[in-house]
Motif scaffolding. Structure first.
Motif, PDB file in Angstrom:
ATOM      1  N   LEU A  57       0.948  -1.253   0.048  1.00  0.00           N
ATOM      2  CA  LEU A  57      -0.080  -0.046   0.045  1.00  0.00           C
ATOM      3  C   LEU A  57       1.035   1.125   0.025  1.00  0.00           C
ATOM      4  CD1 LEU A  57      -2.968   1.057  -0.032  1.00  0.00           C
ATOM      5  CD2 LEU A  57      -2.811   1.130   2.526  1.00  0.00           C
ATOM      6  N   LYS A  58       1.883   1.199   0.847  1.00  0.00           N
ATOM      7  CA  LYS A  58       2.783   2.436   0.857  1.00  0.00           C
ATOM      8  C   LYS A  58       3.562   2.773  -0.588  1.00  0.00           C
ATOM      9  CE  LYS A  58       6.539   4.399   3.543  1.00  0.00           C
ATOM     10  NZ  LYS A  58       6.967   5.054   2.688  1.00  0.00           N
ATOM     11  N   GLN A  59       3.953   1.525  -1.139  1.00  0.00           N
ATOM     12  CA  GLN A  59       4.733   1.917  -2.494  1.00  0.00           C
ATOM     13  C   GLN A  59       3.421   2.343  -3.313  1.00  0.00           C
ATOM     14  OE1 GLN A  59       5.584  -2.342  -3.582  1.00  0.00           O
ATOM     15  NE2 GLN A  59       7.690  -2.267  -2.342  1.00  0.00           N
ATOM     16  N   ARG A  60       2.525   2.082  -3.440  1.00  0.00           N
ATOM     17  CA  ARG A  60       1.593   2.811  -4.225  1.00  0.00           C
ATOM     18  C   ARG A  60       0.988   4.102  -4.141  1.00  0.00           C
ATOM     19  NH1 ARG A  60       1.116  -2.512  -4.579  1.00  0.00           N
ATOM     20  NH2 ARG A  60       0.494  -3.729  -6.556  1.00  0.00           N
ATOM     21  N   LYS A  61       1.046   4.300  -2.680  1.00  0.00           N
ATOM     22  CA  LYS A  61       0.741   5.677  -2.175  1.00  0.00           C
ATOM     23  C   LYS A  61       1.889   6.617  -2.759  1.00  0.00           C
ATOM     24  CE  LYS A  61      -2.743   5.012   1.153  1.00  0.00           C
ATOM     25  NZ  LYS A  61      -2.994   5.013   2.753  1.00  0.00           N
ATOM     26  N   ALA A  65       1.922   9.759  -5.450  1.00  0.00           N
ATOM     27  CA  ALA A  65       2.547  11.232  -5.003  1.00  0.00           C
ATOM     28  C   ALA A  65       3.575  11.483  -6.208  1.00  0.00           C
ATOM     29  CB  ALA A  65       3.348  11.148  -3.822  1.00  0.00           C
ATOM     30  N   GLU A  66       4.414  10.733  -6.595  1.00  0.00           N
ATOM     31  CA  GLU A  66       5.369  10.872  -7.860  1.00  0.00           C
ATOM     32  C   GLU A  66       4.694  11.020  -9.065  1.00  0.00           C
ATOM     33  OE1 GLU A  66       8.535  11.336  -7.574  1.00  0.00           O
ATOM     34  OE2 GLU A  66       8.194  11.281  -5.283  1.00  0.00           O
ATOM     35  N   PHE A  67       3.467  10.392  -9.432  1.00  0.00           N
ATOM     36  CA  PHE A  67       2.903  10.664 -10.720  1.00  0.00           C
ATOM     37  C   PHE A  67       2.173  11.799 -10.693  1.00  0.00           C
ATOM     38  CE2 PHE A  67       2.308   5.744 -10.936  1.00  0.00           C
ATOM     39  CZ  PHE A  67       3.528   5.697 -11.761  1.00  0.00           C
ATOM     40  N   ASP A  68       1.709  12.275  -9.717  1.00  0.00           N
ATOM     41  CA  ASP A  68       0.821  13.758  -9.484  1.00  0.00           C
ATOM     42  C   ASP A  68       1.813  14.746  -9.577  1.00  0.00           C
ATOM     43  OD1 ASP A  68      -1.473  12.643  -9.268  1.00  0.00           O
ATOM     44  OD2 ASP A  68      -1.619  12.721  -7.014  1.00  0.00           O
ATOM     45  N   LYS A  69       3.003  14.612  -8.954  1.00  0.00           N
ATOM     46  CA  LYS A  69       4.090  15.614  -9.173  1.00  0.00           C
ATOM     47  C   LYS A  69       4.754  15.537 -10.683  1.00  0.00           C
ATOM     48  CE  LYS A  69       7.514  14.839  -6.251  1.00  0.00           C
ATOM     49  NZ  LYS A  69       8.785  14.708  -5.441  1.00  0.00           N
ATOM     50  N   GLY A  70       4.619  14.637 -11.533  1.00  0.00           N
ATOM     51  CA  GLY A  70       5.193  14.679 -12.561  1.00  0.00           C
ATOM     52  C   GLY A  70       4.257  14.952 -13.830  1.00  0.00           C
ATOM     53  N   GLY A  71       2.819  15.105 -13.094  1.00  0.00           N
ATOM     54  CA  GLY A  71       1.682  15.518 -14.169  1.00  0.00           C
ATOM     55  C   GLY A  71       1.229  14.026 -14.962  1.00  0.00           C
ATOM     56  N   ARG A  72       1.757  13.015 -14.488  1.00  0.00           N
ATOM     57  CA  ARG A  72       1.022  12.014 -15.216  1.00  0.00           C
ATOM     58  C   ARG A  72      -0.427  11.317 -14.364  1.00  0.00           C
ATOM     59  NH1 ARG A  72       4.132   8.891 -18.315  1.00  0.00           N
ATOM     60  NH2 ARG A  72       2.429   7.974 -18.915  1.00  0.00           N
ATOM     61  N   LEU A  75      -1.415   7.430 -14.911  1.00  0.00           N
ATOM     62  CA  LEU A  75      -0.784   6.638 -14.024  1.00  0.00           C
ATOM     63  C   LEU A  75      -1.384   6.660 -12.726  1.00  0.00           C
ATOM     64  CD1 LEU A  75       2.835   6.690 -15.565  1.00  0.00           C
ATOM     65  CD2 LEU A  75       1.072   4.726 -15.996  1.00  0.00           C
ATOM     66  N   SER A  76      -1.658   8.057 -12.272  1.00  0.00           N
ATOM     67  CA  SER A  76      -1.906   8.275 -11.072  1.00  0.00           C
ATOM     68  C   SER A  76      -3.475   7.597 -10.644  1.00  0.00           C
ATOM     69  CB  SER A  76      -2.109   9.909 -10.806  1.00  0.00           C
ATOM     70  OG  SER A  76      -2.658  10.054  -9.449  1.00  0.00           O
ATOM     71  N   ALA A  77      -4.362   7.875 -11.738  1.00  0.00           N
ATOM     72  CA  ALA A  77      -5.590   7.098 -11.632  1.00  0.00           C
ATOM     73  C   ALA A  77      -5.523   5.522 -11.616  1.00  0.00           C
ATOM     74  CB  ALA A  77      -6.451   7.625 -12.875  1.00  0.00           C
ATOM     75  N   GLN A  78      -4.741   5.200 -12.323  1.00  0.00           N
ATOM     76  CA  GLN A  78      -4.691   3.656 -12.447  1.00  0.00           C
ATOM     77  C   GLN A  78      -3.864   3.241 -11.111  1.00  0.00           C
ATOM     78  OE1 GLN A  78      -1.985   2.199 -15.403  1.00  0.00           O
ATOM     79  NE2 GLN A  78      -1.950   0.292 -14.537  1.00  0.00           N
ATOM     80  N   THR A  79      -3.043   3.825 -10.462  1.00  0.00           N
ATOM     81  CA  THR A  79      -2.775   3.401  -9.224  1.00  0.00           C
ATOM     82  C   THR A  79      -3.533   3.773  -7.946  1.00  0.00           C
ATOM     83  OG1 THR A  79      -0.350   4.189  -9.981  1.00  0.00           O
ATOM     84  CG2 THR A  79      -0.527   3.718  -7.623  1.00  0.00           C
ATOM     85  N   LYS A  80      -4.432   4.495  -8.112  1.00  0.00           N
ATOM     86  CA  LYS A  80      -5.449   4.886  -7.295  1.00  0.00           C
ATOM     87  C   LYS A  80      -6.341   3.664  -6.944  1.00  0.00           C
ATOM     88  CE  LYS A  80      -4.886   9.864  -6.712  1.00  0.00           C
ATOM     89  NZ  LYS A  80      -5.448  11.116  -7.171  1.00  0.00           N
ATOM     90  N   ALA A  81      -6.656   3.416  -8.290  1.00  0.00           N
ATOM     91  CA  ALA A  81      -7.784   2.156  -8.399  1.00  0.00           C
ATOM     92  C   ALA A  81      -6.847   0.813  -7.625  1.00  0.00           C
ATOM     93  CB  ALA A  81      -7.908   1.845  -9.883  1.00  0.00           C
ATOM     94  N   GLU A  82      -5.465   0.735  -7.942  1.00  0.00           N
ATOM     95  CA  GLU A  82      -4.929  -0.389  -7.224  1.00  0.00           C
ATOM     96  C   GLU A  82      -4.875  -0.250  -5.676  1.00  0.00           C
ATOM     97  OE1 GLU A  82      -0.906  -0.702  -8.976  1.00  0.00           O
ATOM     98  OE2 GLU A  82      -1.585  -1.095 -10.832  1.00  0.00           O
ATOM     99  N   ILE A  83      -4.667   1.051  -5.362  1.00  0.00           N
ATOM    100  CA  ILE A  83      -4.795   1.173  -3.779  1.00  0.00           C
ATOM    101  C   ILE A  83      -6.326   0.812  -3.234  1.00  0.00           C
ATOM    102  CG2 ILE A  83      -4.887   3.038  -2.175  1.00  0.00           C
ATOM    103  CD1 ILE A  83      -2.721   4.531  -3.677  1.00  0.00           C
ATOM    104  N   THR A  84      -7.269   1.037  -4.166  1.00  0.00           N
ATOM    105  CA  THR A  84      -8.608   0.595  -3.472  1.00  0.00           C
ATOM    106  C   THR A  84      -8.683  -1.079  -3.316  1.00  0.00           C
ATOM    107  OG1 THR A  84      -9.454   2.418  -4.622  1.00  0.00           O
ATOM    108  CG2 THR A  84     -11.287   0.803  -4.076  1.00  0.00           C
ATOM    109  N   VAL A  85      -8.049  -1.465  -4.317  1.00  0.00           N
ATOM    110  CA  VAL A  85      -8.298  -3.042  -4.149  1.00  0.00           C
ATOM    111  C   VAL A  85      -7.173  -3.468  -3.070  1.00  0.00           C
ATOM    112  CG1 VAL A  85      -7.412  -5.175  -5.249  1.00  0.00           C
ATOM    113  CG2 VAL A  85      -8.514  -3.232  -6.546  1.00  0.00           C
TER     114      VAL A  85
END
Length: 147
Positions: A57-61, A65-72, A75-85
């Motif tokens: 979970l920490k890796q995904r969070k 943060a990195e994807f948001d900082k990089g404007g991606r 990838l951020s949305a995909q990783t947020k979906a993974e966090i939910t799982v």
């Protein structure tokens, strides 16, 4: 039912539902749990399972943060979906007030007076909150109470 059994069941369900996101996350979680079992050489205890899930979970969070900082945003949305799982398999999370109460009790318990006792408080409180609260929240709460 152990975590591995639950993951196997959920993997079958995701395959039948053709849910690619859930399937890939469940596979990654199962792999992480099995790798940890191999490394330790025994079946995992509940605490060890929670530690593996917390790490994932920490890796995904951190990735979000990195994807948001990089404007991606993609990838951020995909990783947020993974966090939910991943969060479905975590123990119930404590509220901020509950964390604050446990930290306050621990500060009194160890007799902490200032920021010099930060390490002592964190060492005593983290085992109590393992997997039930975000480490950043606990860290900030301890700092706030020791000021």
């Amino acid at each position: 039912m152990s975590l591995l059994e639950t993951l196997n069941q959920d993997m079958k369900t995701a395959m039948k539902a053709k849910d690619k996101t859930t399937l890939s996350v469940v596979r990654m979680l199962k792999s992480a749990v099995m790798n940890e079992q191999i490394n330790l050489g025994h079946d995992l205890t509940n605490d060890e399972e929670v530690a593996v899930l917390s790490r994932e979970l920490k890796q995904r969070k951190d990735s979000v943060a990195e994807f948001d900082k990089g404007g991606r945003e993609d990838l951020s949305a995909q990783t947020k979906a993974e966090i939910t799982v991943v969060e479905k398999y975590m123990p119930a999370q404590l509220s901020e007030d509950e964390v604050k109460q446990i930290v306050a009790d621990t500060v009194a318990e160890v007799g902490a007076q200032s920021m010099a006792d930060f390490g002592k408080v964190m060492g005593a409180v983290m085992p109590k909150l393992k997997g039930q609260a975000d480490g950043k929240l606990v860290n900030q709460t301890v700092k706030d109470l020791l000021k």
